[in-house]
Write an enzyme that holds these catalytic residues in place. Structure first.
Site, PDB file in Angstrom:
ATOM      1  N   GLY A   1      -2.119  22.661  -4.367  1.00 15.43           N
ATOM      2  CA  GLY A   1      -2.288  22.619  -5.810  1.00 15.43           C
ATOM      3  C   GLY A   1      -3.417  23.508  -6.290  1.00 15.43           C
TER       4      GLY A   1
ATOM      5  N   ALA B   1      -4.483  18.588  -3.239  1.00 13.22           N
ATOM      6  CA  ALA B   1      -4.233  17.314  -3.903  1.00 13.22           C
ATOM      7  C   ALA B   1      -5.244  16.263  -3.450  1.00 13.22           C
ATOM      8  CB  ALA B   1      -2.819  16.835  -3.606  1.00 13.22           C
TER       9      ALA B   1
ATOM     10  N   GLU C   1       1.987  22.836   1.829  1.00 14.05           N
ATOM     11  CA  GLU C   1       2.692  21.580   1.545  1.00 14.05           C
ATOM     12  C   GLU C   1       3.758  21.229   2.575  1.00 14.05           C
ATOM     13  OE1 GLU C   1       1.080  22.768  -2.517  1.00 14.05           O
ATOM     14  OE2 GLU C   1       1.777  23.766  -0.699  1.00 14.05           O
TER      15      GLU C   1
ATOM     16  N   GLU D   1      -1.925  26.787  -6.771  1.00 15.19           N
ATOM     17  CA  GLU D   1      -1.005  26.704  -7.906  1.00 15.19           C
ATOM     18  C   GLU D   1      -1.761  26.746  -9.233  1.00 15.19           C
ATOM     19  OE1 GLU D   1       2.952  24.419  -6.584  1.00 15.19           O
ATOM     20  OE2 GLU D   1       1.149  23.255  -6.162  1.00 15.19           O
TER      21      GLU D   1
END
Length: 696
Positions: A100, A61, A123, A103
């Protein structure tokens, strides 16, 4: 298209190339660019390749967006949009695909990487869970059990392991975009279409209740790993749409929790603590060869830390026999690093051949750039050593003391070059513990301070600036909250109740377990050292001295607050301690009162916060964040609270001040409220406001 995502059509393959240096963070411009690039590709290409320019794929992120309102398109929607594309979408991964980034890769249909790549979902280290499909797609790929391990640990997974698990489809040497294009072309040539992870079968359930209990125990109060397990459990029971909704609800619960705020505070300030305005533009002195005075546990640990950082180390001891023993300690630690794979055999051989030597003459330090004294904690010993260093060391050499308590100003004033002197307070074991207090004396030159911080960076430690006082930042605060614990014992609590209360709070060990581990003789020596100047109103229990007088120093003697049996982990409560405490209460006429675990935690923390506020107000610590980082990295403070002063902000300073004043009704000598805390409450401000430059 966004400038952060470059679009290029190469034959039938649309390349979406992330160009958002330095780490291709998944900020708003990147997310927008991915959606726009995908839509364009679907109009003119047959396959899509997502790759990162520069040194990495998406590394996670965008930290610049932390704490700000979420802007659409959000990452969950981006990952789902990629997964639902009618074209085969391929990720080519180099560098890292973290959080992310992984992901996004799991949202694509095929994944190839270079051998050096790493993936992971870290995370939980920010107090949240993977909220863009990580807890739903990863279990479908590798199963619930492995997904639990990877997500709750937050660890980085190398390409070889990721291939074996099935996170990656192929691993290949070469330029990442080149191998990605070739792989995409093979997919087209084989007539393969999209392969959405969300349409894969749900993973088989595991014993989620046991995993949840284990995560809560391991996390010592941190809720993110256990919550992530419940989200992974959803992947076994829901289809992808329902699972993503379940994941998002749990994510938002964590996102709005004080633990997330505490862990983000720790994340940012771990990086900010060593960036001092006073050192901007100040160049450190040369730092290639260092000397270490003393080959005991601390000296050997410092030497190893320096050797592992590539520095040349000369250890000096009082005689040849002691030098030989010191060298042996260094050798044992280094060999342990080789066995654990932390140090290659070739590097070990090079260190022992030419990078390290242990001698018995100060003259061997004549060319050292820095000398760190790690001798016995007694001022006369320190001054004698520094007199020798003043004699033999070259002009400009930095002379540092590893003292834990003693006055660095007094040491500096005892030699002819006080500007070259500073304190470097390492924590034991010095080659493992991440904290380094850089103690700045009144006469310490700015470039000497900069050199202390340069050493901390080279050793990969969290370096924190401290002024001079008894115990500096950490040990001074420790003395106060330990005194608070001792007072609670005399008033009715037991050491074992206090240890349990504080481990429930999130500490790995309680204060009396820690005392046994460190050695009760250390505190005994400190009490004796301070006795001549102690205020007569100070409450100091005698039972701890009686334990030491009987030769019970904790783990090293087999008995302290706990009894330690050979071959058994941990200890059991020592009944002799309770007898000593009860006898002293009787002598003092104290009627024992009951303490709940909540009472113990609140008093302990109020004492810690109050003393920390005094340390900041006196300038010993320049900022509240300095205190937080010292307690996090040197004293085992639970990271999910961010540090004691962040904890105080989260609890509310007004309530903490009110409790301190209430405690003072029974003991107004110990419980004297910090003037800074008073001013903050009066102004309606927080410690974080001071970190951000406010004044009160």
């Amino acid at each position: 298209m966004s400038d952060a995502i470059e679009y290029e059509l190469k034959g039938d393959i649309a390349v979406l190339r992330a160009n958002n240096p330095p780490v291709n963070a998944l900020g708003h411009a990147v997310r927008t660019g991915l959606i726009a690039g995908l839509e364009r590709a679907e109009a003119e290409a047959k396959a899509v390749l997502i790759v990162g320019a520069g040194h990495t794929y998406f590394a996670g992120a965008d930290i610049k967006e932390f704490g700000k309102p979420l802007r659409e398109p959000g990452l969950p929607g981006v990952c789902t949009r990629i997964e639902n594309s009618p074209l085969p979408v391929i990720s080519a991964i180099h560098g890292t695909a973290l959080g992310g980034g992984l992901e996004v890769a799991l949202g694509t249909h095929y994944r190839i990487a270079v051998p050096s790549a790493k993936v992971g979902l870290p995370e939980v280290h920010l107090g949240i869970l993977p909220g863009a499909g990580g807890t739903q797609r990863l279990p479908r790929v590798i199963g619930a059990e492995k997904a639990i391990e990877i997500i709750t640990s937050g660890r980085h997974v190398g390409a070889a392991e990721a291939l074996e698990l099935g996170i990656l489809d192929e691993v290949e040497e070469g330029d990442v975009e080149t191998i990605g294009l070739a792989y995409a072309q093979r997919i087209l040539d084989a007539g393969l279409g999209p392969r959405p992870v969300g349409q894969m079968p749900r993973p088989a359930p595991v014993d989620f209740d046991s995993a949840h209990v284990a995560a809560m125990k391991r996390g010592r109060g941190q809720i993110a790993p256990a919550t992530a397990i419940r989200s992974i459990e959803g992947a076994c029971h829901y289809d992808i749409t329902e699972g993503l909704e379940h994941e998002r609800a749990l994510f938002m619960t964590l996102f709005n929790s004080p633990q997330r705020e505490g862990m983000v505070h720790a994340f940012f300030n771990e990086r900010a603590v060593s960036k001092l305005p006073e050192l901007k533009g100040v160049e450190p002195r040369a730092l290639k060869a260092i000397g270490v005075i003393g080959g005991g546990t601390m000296g050997a640990g410092i030497a190893v830390a320096a050797l592992l950082a590539g520095l040349d180390v000369t250890m000096v001891e009082r005689d040849a026999e002691a030098a030989k023993a010191g060298a042996a300690r260094v050798n044992v630690i280094l060999q342990g690093s080789v066995k654990r794979g932390k140090l290659s055999q070739s590097k070990y051989d090079a260190i022992m051949a030419s990078g390290f030597r242990a001698l018995d003459s100060y003259d061997a330090l004549s060319e050292a750039d820095m000398v760190i004294e790690a001798a016995f904690e007694e001022m006369g010993v320190k001054k004698a050593i520094f007199a020798e260093l003043d004699r033999v060391c070259k002009k400009g050499a930095v002379l540092a003391s590893n003292t834990s308590y003693l006055d660095v100003n007094e040491i500096a004033a005892s030699i002819s070059r006080p500007r070259d002197v500073l304190g470097l307070h390492f924590f034991s074991p010095a080659h493992v513990m991440k904290l380094l207090e850089v103690v700045v004396a009144d006469e310490t030159a700015p470039d000497v301070v900069a050199t202390g911080f340069a050493l901390g960076k080279a050793l990969r430690k969290i370096a924190v600036r401290s002024g001079v006082c008894d115990g500096f930042i950490g040990n001074r605060i420790l003395k106060t909250y330990r005194s608070c614990a001792d007072h609670m014992i005399m008033d009715g609590a037991s050491p074992y109740e206090i240890d349990k209360a504080m481990t429930d709070f999130g500490f790995a060990m309680g204060p009396y377990e820690v005392a046994d581990l460190a050695g009760l003789d250390i505190g005994w020596a400190t009490r004796k050292r301070l006795a001549p100047t102690r205020d007569v109103r100070e409450r100091v229990a005698r039972y701890a001295d009686k334990m030491c007088e009987a030769g019970n120093f904790g783990q090293k003697t087999g008995k302290g607050y706990y009894v330690y049996e050979a071959g058994k982990r941990g200890g059991t409560p020592n009944p002799e301690v309770i007898a000593l405490i009860e006898a002293e209460r009787a002598d003092l006429g104290v009627t024992a009162q009951d303490f709940t675990h909540e009472d113990i935690q609140r008093r302990y923390m109020c004492a810690m916060v109050n003393e920390a506020a005094m340390v900041v107000d006196e300038g010993i610590a320049r900022r509240p964040l300095d205190v937080d980082m010292v307690l996090l990295f040197g004293y085992g403070f639970p990271r999910h609270w961010g540090g004691p002063l962040k904890w105080a902000d989260l609890q509310g300073l007004e309530g903490i001040l009110a409790d301190i004043k209430r405690y003072a009704l029974a003991d107004d000598f110990f419980w004297q409220s910090s003037a800074l805390l008073e001013r903050l409450v009066a102004a309606g401000k927080t410690f974080d406001d001071l970190n951000n430059g406010d004044t009160v």
